[in-house]
Design an enzyme around this catalytic site. Structure first.
Site, mmCIF file in Angstrom:
data_model
loop_
_atom_site.group_PDB
_atom_site.id
_atom_site.type_symbol
_atom_site.label_atom_id
_atom_site.label_comp_id
_atom_site.label_asym_id
_atom_site.label_seq_id
_atom_site.Cartn_x
_atom_site.Cartn_y
_atom_site.Cartn_z
ATOM 1 N N CYS A 2 0.802 -1.227 0.000
ATOM 2 C CA CYS A 2 0.000 0.000 0.000
ATOM 3 C C CYS A 2 0.830 1.269 0.000
ATOM 4 O O CYS A 2 0.543 2.205 -0.752
ATOM 5 C CB CYS A 2 -0.978 -0.003 1.177
ATOM 6 S SG CYS A 2 -0.214 0.093 2.822
ATOM 7 N N HIS A 36 -1.999 1.691 6.984
ATOM 8 C CA HIS A 36 -2.404 1.625 5.580
ATOM 9 C C HIS A 36 -2.463 3.037 5.013
ATOM 10 O O HIS A 36 -3.040 3.944 5.628
ATOM 11 C CB HIS A 36 -3.778 0.961 5.464
ATOM 12 C CG HIS A 36 -4.274 0.825 4.058
ATOM 13 N ND1 HIS A 36 -3.649 0.033 3.124
ATOM 14 C CD2 HIS A 36 -5.326 1.404 3.413
ATOM 15 C CE1 HIS A 36 -4.306 0.100 1.977
ATOM 16 N NE2 HIS A 36 -5.314 0.933 2.120
ATOM 17 N N ASP A 86 -7.805 3.717 -3.991
ATOM 18 C CA ASP A 86 -6.867 2.820 -3.313
ATOM 19 C C ASP A 86 -6.440 1.717 -4.271
ATOM 20 O O ASP A 86 -7.178 0.759 -4.503
ATOM 21 C CB ASP A 86 -7.541 2.220 -2.073
ATOM 22 C CG ASP A 86 -6.554 1.549 -1.130
ATOM 23 O OD1 ASP A 86 -5.436 1.242 -1.573
ATOM 24 O OD2 ASP A 86 -6.912 1.329 0.043
#
Length: 270
Positions: free
Chosen positions: A67, A105, A119
């Site tokens: 991420c 994250h 995302d």
């Protein structure tokens, strides 16, 4: 670092503009071209939290990322194209872990006609921007449910509202020091899930491929199948064929992968 090099990496040939159509096209191209993976972290190789490092790994070396790397790079690309981007500090499994999860994250919010959750680094599962409103959206074969919760937080469920796979975030600029701290913890802590289990995921056509250690799952809408990779050569071939990853140090990792496999699947035979 150039946009042209990034576009070539993901196979994007459109005429980019700071609009929703371009945003969704770039997201889809990215998750279909760049695997989510933690191989360098799993191998305890050096990792750096910067857009330059993410560009080098994903574009120049044609690897994948997790991420912090995926959304670091994607946020830079969007900003270069004129999008208004806010970096968010998400908390994966905050529902179970509490606020200690916050910052584990990195995700993004893009401001267009309204606010959108963006995302490309949550396991290559989200394929288009999600409006910041309570709704269920279909990213076949995966469904997302987004809803507001307490104290200004939002929760994104991967797999629908009943799924325990989720992360929480506030739609406000991230605490960058917290993001950097959580990055370092997850890269260096032997108990970090990214240090304990090899993971790589990618979209291919209508399927979503997920490799955890020796277990390869293929998910389609309404069905799935799974198998275990047999040996290090099988793992090497699978990473190349499915995830377009050429990893030279797999022989060194194989014993630990097998040990972890026995922990996760104690009833299976090698």
């Amino acid at each position: 670092m150039t946009l042209d090099a990034y576009f070539k990496r993901i196979g994007y040939t459109g005429a980019p503009r700071p609009d929703l159509e371009t945003l969704n096209a770039l997201m889809r191209a990215h998750v279909f071209a760049v695997p989510f993976e933690n191989l360098d972290i799993y191998a305890a190789r050096p990792a750096e939290f910067s857009v330059e490092a993410a560009f080098d790994q994903i574009v120049t070396q044609r690897q994948g990322g997790w991420c912090y790397e995926m959304n670091e790079l994607f946020g830079w690309v969007l900003t270069q194209l004129g999008f208004e981007v806010t970096r968010l500090a998400g908390g994966v499994r905050r529902q179970a872990l509490g606020d200690a999860a916050l910052g584990n994250h990195l995700c993004l919010m893009v401001h267009l006609d309204q606010r959108y959750l963006v995302d490309v680094g949550f396991g290559s599962s989200q394929v288009f921007a999600i409006p910041l409103e309570e709704a269920v959206t279909n990213h076949s074969p995966i469904q997302f449910a987004l809803r507001p919760i307490e104290n200004g937080f939002w929760r994104l469920h991967e797999g629908g509202l009943k799924s325990f796979i989720s992360y929480d975030f506030k739609p406000e600029p991230a605490d960058e020091a917290l993001l950097r701290q959580r990055f370092t913890e997850q890269v260096t802590d032997p108990e970090s899930i990214f240090r304990k289990t090899l993971v790589t995921k990618i979209r291919r056509d209508k399927a979503h491929y997920v490799l955890r250690g020796r277990k390869l799952e293929t998910l389609w809408s309404g069905r799935s199948e799974a198998r275990f990779v047999d040996n290090v050569d099988d793992l090497r071939d699978t990473l190349k064929a499915v995830f377009t990853l050429d990893i030279p140090y797999l022989d060194d990792l194989w014993p630990a992968i097998c040990d972890r496999h026995r922990q996760m699947f104690p009833l299976t035979r090698d």
